[in-house]
Design a protein around this motif. Structure first.
Motif, PDB file in Angstrom:
ATOM      1  N   UNK A 418       0.877  -0.973  -0.250  1.00  0.00           N
ATOM      2  CA  UNK A 418      -0.168  -0.017   0.336  1.00  0.00           C
ATOM      3  C   UNK A 418       0.880   1.174  -0.090  1.00  0.00           C
ATOM      4  N   UNK A 419       2.098   0.814   1.287  1.00  0.00           N
ATOM      5  CA  UNK A 419       2.576   2.033   0.704  1.00  0.00           C
ATOM      6  C   UNK A 419       3.238   2.540  -0.233  1.00  0.00           C
ATOM      7  N   UNK A 420       4.085   1.851  -1.216  1.00  0.00           N
ATOM      8  CA  UNK A 420       4.317   2.017  -2.784  1.00  0.00           C
ATOM      9  C   UNK A 420       3.465   1.991  -3.707  1.00  0.00           C
ATOM     10  N   UNK A 421       1.885   1.886  -3.535  1.00  0.00           N
ATOM     11  CA  UNK A 421       1.500   2.129  -4.517  1.00  0.00           C
ATOM     12  C   UNK A 421       1.147   3.093  -4.459  1.00  0.00           C
ATOM     13  N   UNK A 422       0.609   3.855  -2.837  1.00  0.00           N
ATOM     14  CA  UNK A 422       0.069   5.107  -2.679  1.00  0.00           C
ATOM     15  C   UNK A 422       0.521   6.380  -3.686  1.00  0.00           C
ATOM     16  N   UNK A 423       1.243   6.824  -4.144  1.00  0.00           N
ATOM     17  CA  UNK A 423       1.527   7.886  -4.922  1.00  0.00           C
ATOM     18  C   UNK A 423       1.086   7.998  -5.652  1.00  0.00           C
ATOM     19  N   UNK A 424       1.619   6.581  -7.156  1.00  0.00           N
ATOM     20  CA  UNK A 424       0.611   6.568  -7.961  1.00  0.00           C
ATOM     21  C   UNK A 424      -1.224   6.520  -8.196  1.00  0.00           C
ATOM     22  N   UNK A 470      13.140   3.139  -2.172  1.00  0.00           N
ATOM     23  CA  UNK A 470      13.666   3.573  -3.296  1.00  0.00           C
ATOM     24  C   UNK A 470      12.365   3.263  -4.127  1.00  0.00           C
ATOM     25  N   UNK A 471      11.963   2.595  -4.057  1.00  0.00           N
ATOM     26  CA  UNK A 471      10.948   1.252  -4.951  1.00  0.00           C
ATOM     27  C   UNK A 471      10.123   2.655  -4.836  1.00  0.00           C
ATOM     28  N   UNK A 472       9.379   2.977  -3.859  1.00  0.00           N
ATOM     29  CA  UNK A 472       8.386   4.072  -3.977  1.00  0.00           C
ATOM     30  C   UNK A 472       8.133   5.693  -4.255  1.00  0.00           C
ATOM     31  N   UNK A 473       9.810   5.696  -4.078  1.00  0.00           N
ATOM     32  CA  UNK A 473       9.987   6.650  -5.061  1.00  0.00           C
ATOM     33  C   UNK A 473      10.292   6.576  -6.229  1.00  0.00           C
ATOM     34  N   UNK A 474      10.329   5.772  -6.890  1.00  0.00           N
ATOM     35  CA  UNK A 474      10.201   5.328  -8.547  1.00  0.00           C
ATOM     36  C   UNK A 474       8.572   5.039  -9.182  1.00  0.00           C
ATOM     37  N   UNK A 475       7.823   5.338  -8.136  1.00  0.00           N
ATOM     38  CA  UNK A 475       6.530   5.177  -8.734  1.00  0.00           C
ATOM     39  C   UNK A 475       6.217   6.261  -9.533  1.00  0.00           C
ATOM     40  N   UNK A 476       7.008   7.072  -9.353  1.00  0.00           N
ATOM     41  CA  UNK A 476       5.797   8.435 -10.259  1.00  0.00           C
ATOM     42  C   UNK A 476       7.304   8.397 -11.901  1.00  0.00           C
ATOM     43  N   UNK A 477       7.628   7.797 -12.011  1.00  0.00           N
ATOM     44  CA  UNK A 477       8.956   7.544 -12.842  1.00  0.00           C
ATOM     45  C   UNK A 477       9.337   9.021 -13.146  1.00  0.00           C
TER      46      UNK A 477
END
Length: 611
Positions: A418-424, A470-477
């Motif tokens: 959920x944390x990684x998906x949230x920004x997207x 780091x994975x979460x920061x990459x969710x928005x390309x």
């Protein structure tokens, strides 16, 4: 006869640990975390225990101090201090031992100092508890100790509180407190891990000096091999709760036998190892299962010479100080002062300097997490300084931040999926199924597995949590990532893995990094260019090989000279780092900073001219 007894006494170990096994209760059973550990520490000797997190280093020190909770821990074997058995000793007797014969310095002094009492009173309390002194005598002894640990104006700072001291000065206070009882043994558990290189240099010099003056033995626990080489006579290497190798520090570093020992040493970035190389270089990596090196070092391809993705011109960020009944402005913290630089796609620019120099505020100003006072910031075509809320939100798709402590930046009640998906999802870039698929792919890319998405942050190690961040920061390309001390608190091999990950992602996505760090050896290895900050200003900037190979500013030279070098030949050297604190950036109302001029040393290499 007495001469024979004296000689026997002189060679008796201060500490003798034999077959130490420490276990913790897990469910209905016991799990061993330290197994059959044996070693001695002689008078005036320094022994270092090294290994990664989870190897049993800190549990060993807490076992010696008998500080583990009795109901969930079990200590077996023998721990003898000056011939006295500590295992099984009652609490009152152990309290007297801790106060008089053995003291401990912990990694984070702020958690060991009481925030509501002045530091002088806290040290005096330790003296009054264990030594027969009046309060006046205790005060005089505290002042002597504060002067001994090189705290300027000891008399004036006696009544100051912990929050009024810098990190390095708080650590000095902890050392003064540990020395108050004149212990035979000092246990230092990661005392310099979170400190800047210059403060770390001061603390190491101080421990060496005090050991000579007080005749102490020291047990030094760390994962920093540079620190080990500079302070220890003998070294113990621990891996998964067991001692895998023990010997003189020189033998361990130059003739280490165990694969894990050799792998641990090969993973240590050495300052100066990049001579003759123009591009960042991947770190060798240890296989945690076998203890062997599995990934050799490798030079990365050059970054493309595109137009800058980030342009910062004359950035100034100040924080008002208000005082008095009506909260009138009485001054300002000049955190960042007239800073200019550019950053290209696929390039890494590192900001280095001590705590308080303005590195993190620069990163936060660029992302508009703090409001700049003046200057121009352009990120991917956006004029960051003038954006409204909606435009700012859109701009942040182009620039993301990775913080030092991933646990603090992850919601403990939210699964990592959920944390990684949230920004997207928040930016409306697709459906929940799209977000889940992208999150799973990115977790795989950062070395985790998609089936971990249901887990919570506390179920991961520090290195794994940093990978999640780091994975979460990459969710928005994003096109730019600000990495704020992203690897500073990680162990040697985990640091190598995360740095390699950042380099690989940079190559795959053509990312630009603003890499904020005080670890000069890591900076040398991952950077294309380096900017050195002091009191909010850039004092030197240029290509990495120019700044490290031909430093011009006195502060740059000071930073580089303070870096611990993993070479046991330096054991007897003292760096003599100046003990003064970083000057205050607080200025009165109406203060106008002097206009700075820069001299070009070589192409792209600029240094601030002397005032």
């Amino acid at each position: 006869m007495s001469g024979t007894e004296d000689r026997t006494e002189s060679i008796q170990p201060v500490l003798s640990v034999s077959n130490l096994t420490t276990s913790f209760r897990v469910g209905d059973g016991w799990r061993q975390v330290v197994r059959n550990l044996s070693f001695d520490i002689k008078p005036k000797e320094t022994v270092a225990i090294v290994g990664e997190s989870g190897s049993g280093k800190s549990v060993t020190s807490l076992s010696i101090m008998q500080l583990l909770p009795k109901n969930v821990s079990r200590i077996e074997g023998s721990i003898r201090l000056k011939g006295r058995e500590l295992v099984g000793l009652d609490q009152e007797s152990m309290r007297r031992v801790r106060g008089n014969d053995v003291s401990m310095i912990f990694q984070e002094p702020m958690t060991s100092l009481n925030p509501i009492f002045p530091i002088g009173k806290q040290i005096a309390e330790a003296i009054l508890c264990h030594r027969d002194m009046s309060r006046a005598e205790a005060r005089a002894e505290v002042l002597r100790l504060l002067e001994k640990v090189r705290i300027p104006n000891a008399k004036g700072r006696f009544d100051e509180y912990p929050h009024q001291f810098s990190g390095g000065m708080r650590q000095r206070v902890m050392i003064a407190m540990a020395l108050a009882s004149r212990p035979k043994l000092l246990i230092a558990d990661e005392p310099t891990t979170a400190l800047d290189v210059t403060i770390q240099g001061q603390i190491l010099d101080l421990i060496k000096l005090l050991q000579e003056e007080e005749g102490m033995s020291v047990l030094f626990i760390t994962h920093d091999m540079g620190v080990v080489a500079e302070v220890s006579d003998r070294t113990i290497v621990m891996f998964r709760g067991e001692m895998v190798e023990q010997g003189s520090t020189d033998a361990i570093f130059n003739r280490g036998q165990h694969p894990y020992t050799r792998a641990l040493l090969s993973a240590v970035p050495k300052l100066g190892s990049m001579e003759g190389r123009r591009q960042p270089v991947r770190f060798p990596v240890i296989d945690i299962a076998t203890g062997e090196t599995v990934t050799p070092e490798q030079e990365m391809p050059p970054a493309a010479a595109d137009r800058p993705i980030v342009e910062v011109r004359n950035l100034t960020t100040r924080f008002d100080i208000r005082s008095g009944l009506f909260g009138r402005k009485s001054g300002a913290v000049h955190a960042v002062e007239n800073v200019s630089f550019s950053l290209r796609p696929g390039e890494t620019l590192s900001l280095v300097g001590e705590s308080g120099c303005g590195k993190s505020t620069t990163g936060r100003s660029i992302t508009r997490l703090v409001q700049p006072t003046s200057g121009t910031i352009e990120v991917d075509g956006y004029n960051v300084s003038t954006l409204d809320a909606a435009s700012l939100r859109k701009m942040r798709r182009s620039i993301q931040m990775v913080f030092q402590d991933p646990f603090a930046s992850l919601n403990p009640r939210m699964t990592i999926g959920s944390a990684v998906m949230e920004p997207f999802l928040e930016h409306g870039l697709g459906s929940k199924a799209d977000a889940r698929a992208k999150a799973a792919d990115l977790l795989e890319r950062v070395g985790l597995s998609a089936d971990m998405m249901r887990r919570y942050p506390h179920e991961f190690s520090g290195g794994q949590r940093q990978r999640i961040a780091i994975a979460r920061s990459l969710m928005l390309d994003p096109k730019v990532i600000v990495a704020d001390e992203a690897v500073s608190a990680l162990d040697v091999s985990i640091k190598a893995q995360v740095c390699n990950l950042l380099l690989d992602l940079q190559q795959s996505f053509n990312l630009a990094y603003l890499f904020i760090s005080h670890d000069m050896a890591v900076v040398e290895r991952v950077s294309h260019r380096v900017a050195v900050m002091y009191l909010g200003e850039i004092v030197e900037i240029g290509p990495r090989e120019a700044v490290f190979g031909n430093p011009q500013h006195a502060y740059t030279k000071k930073l580089l000279s303070a870096v611990p070098v993993p070479d046991p030949a330096r054991r007897s050297l003292t760096r003599r780092v100046a003990t003064d604190e970083l000057k205050s950036p607080i200025r009165p109302v109406g203060y106008e900073p002097p206009v700075r001029h820069y001299i070009q040393v070589s192409e792209g290499h600029l240094v601030q001219a002397a005032a």
